[in-house]
Design an enzyme around this catalytic site. Structure first.
Site, mmCIF file in Angstrom:
data_model
loop_
_atom_site.group_PDB
_atom_site.id
_atom_site.type_symbol
_atom_site.label_atom_id
_atom_site.label_comp_id
_atom_site.label_asym_id
_atom_site.label_seq_id
_atom_site.Cartn_x
_atom_site.Cartn_y
_atom_site.Cartn_z
ATOM 1 N N ARG A 114 5.869 -11.885 12.540
ATOM 2 C CA ARG A 114 6.248 -10.869 13.524
ATOM 3 C C ARG A 114 5.017 -10.172 14.112
ATOM 4 O O ARG A 114 5.017 -9.796 15.290
ATOM 5 C CB ARG A 114 7.167 -9.833 12.884
ATOM 6 C CG ARG A 114 6.507 -8.952 11.834
ATOM 7 C CD ARG A 114 7.500 -8.005 11.178
ATOM 8 N NE ARG A 114 6.941 -7.295 10.051
ATOM 9 C CZ ARG A 114 6.391 -6.088 10.130
ATOM 10 N NH1 ARG A 114 6.363 -5.464 11.286
ATOM 11 N NH2 ARG A 114 5.907 -5.497 9.059
ATOM 12 N N ASP A 150 0.806 -1.217 0.000
ATOM 13 C CA ASP A 150 0.000 0.000 0.000
ATOM 14 C C ASP A 150 0.843 1.272 0.000
ATOM 15 O O ASP A 150 0.358 2.350 -0.364
ATOM 16 C CB ASP A 150 -0.919 0.007 1.227
ATOM 17 C CG ASP A 150 -1.945 -1.110 1.183
ATOM 18 O OD1 ASP A 150 -2.567 -1.294 0.119
ATOM 19 O OD2 ASP A 150 -2.117 -1.804 2.199
#
Length: 409
Positions: free
Chosen positions: A209, A105
């Site tokens: 993560r 994005d």
């Protein structure tokens, strides 16, 4: 990039019009059994496109062509943070029918900001924007494709761009003093922002993560003092409580939109901010599109061009319940929890404060995956904050931008 062959091979000629082609590579190749001169040219050449097949006459030629094509492709990639924004600001928009971002994005956000910072922003922002998912977030591509039941793949996104269907996209102006940022995805403060930005220290773990650091943050929850004020969308006027606007003037808000060469943002009227919610908060999440990423349906009722932002607020929640909520984000089930306030707003003011349990520390405000602001005592990442950790104003422009979509919506 264009290809030009010898004029004698008429059926293979791609004609350049009004632009001098810059050659990348010239060679002799075999076409239909005939040795023919062929030149590969750089960008800027207008061509009549035709498909044809040519055969390289040696392995050395094959190696050279592969190298030159790869070098050319590499030259089109962004070189550093905000490079795409710089390109969009200087782009000759009359020469192009659209801009396609092959990335997550971030590149799309940079392009939107670049277009809106131009002197001719009002015409530049009408240029259709395409998104091919090739990053870690891909929230915009997912939102566009999921709306018509298609999976978020590069092939589906590419076909949507080729077909040329378009739709409007809301753009939110985030403003503080003379600074502004144009957002098309989301803004987060509290838990979501902390996870998104601070988990970068574990980037070596890949996508895991996020889940790993979310567990750490949930079991060591931070609560933030602060206040949010908003202009509720029709039907959502009962959320929050009446806001006391004494001491605040219309001029104070309007001064945050200083005239620049580009778009200065929509006008705000302080009298409209008649609702508020006081902290402390666990999380404040503002969304322009349904998907925050390919596996995060953050705001299931969000529309790309309804003129509103979807606000997801968590003030307090038991840790185990919060853990359960986080597992439901992939299907949007979290917004049905009694611990979650979910409603639509037209405009929004965030007044961020300190951590409840440690007043010496503040928080992080995350906008479209970038650090908008970082307070004292927060994680020091490589991201340079765009604003200070203080009051910010947000208002949405309905359908300001245009994107290629899988179908006319």
């Amino acid at each position: 990039m264009g290809v030009v062959t010898d004029a004698s091979a008429a059926s293979l000629t791609l004609k350049a019009e009004d632009v001098t082609a810059v050659p990348v590579l010239s060679d002799r190749v075999r076409v239909n059994g005939v040795i023919t001169p062929l030149t590969l040219t750089e960008e800027g050449v207008t061509v009549r496109r035709r498909s044809f097949i040519f055969e390289l006459v040696s392995e050395d030629s094959m190696r050279i062509w592969s190298q030159k094509i790869q070098e050319y492709i590499d030259s089109l990639e962004t070189k550093h943070q905000l490079h795409a924004k710089e390109v969009a600001k200087s782009l000759d928009i009359l020469r192009y029918d659209g801009v396609v971002c092959v990335s997550g994005d971030g590149i799309l956000v940079e392009v939107v900001n670049g277009l809106l910072e131009r002197e001719d922003w009002d015409s530049a922002i009408k240029m259709p924007l395409g998104v091919v998912p090739a990053g870690t977030g891909n929230g915009m591509a997912k939102s566009l494709l999921d709306a018509v039941g298609q999976s978020c793949t590069a092939s589906n996104a590419t076909l949507a761009i080729i077909r040329g269907h378009k739709q409007s996209l809301d753009v939110a102006t985030v403003s503080q003093g003379q600074n502004r940022f144009f957002s098309v995805l989301m803004l987060a403060w509290g838990l979501i922002a902390d996870i998104d930005i601070e988990s970068e220290k574990y980037r070596w773990m890949g996508s895991a993560r996020i889940d790993y650091y979310a567990l750490q943050r949930i079991f060591r929850l931070r609560r933030y003092n602060g206040c949010i004020k908003f202009v509720a969308a029709p039907g959502y006027e009962t959320f929050g409580e009446p806001a006391n606007l004494e001491g605040e003037t219309n001029g104070e808000v309007k001064s945050n939109f200083v005239q620049h060469k580009g778009y200065s943002g929509p006008a705000l009227h302080i009298k409209d901010f008649n609702r508020k919610i006081e902290g402390p908060f666990l999380s404040v999440w503002l969304h322009n599109v349904p998907w925050g990423g390919e596996d995060a349906l953050a705001a299931p009722d969000a529309k790309l061009s309804d003129g509103y932002l979807d606000l997801v607020v968590i003030k307090d929640c038991p840790k185990l319940t919060l853990l359960s909520l986080m597992t439901k984000i992939n299907k949007g089930g979290h917004v049905r929890s009694p611990h979650v306030l979910y409603f639509k707003v037209k405009a929004f003011v965030l007044e961020p404060g300190t951590q409840l349990d440690d007043p010496a520390k503040e928080g992080i405000i995350d906008v479209d995956g970038e650090v908008l602001a970082r307070g004292k005592g927060t994680y020091k990442s490589h991201h340079k904050p765009l604003m200070t950790y203080d009051k910010i104003h947000i208002k949405v422009d309905q359908g300001l931008a245009t994107v290629f979509s899988p179908s006319s919506i």
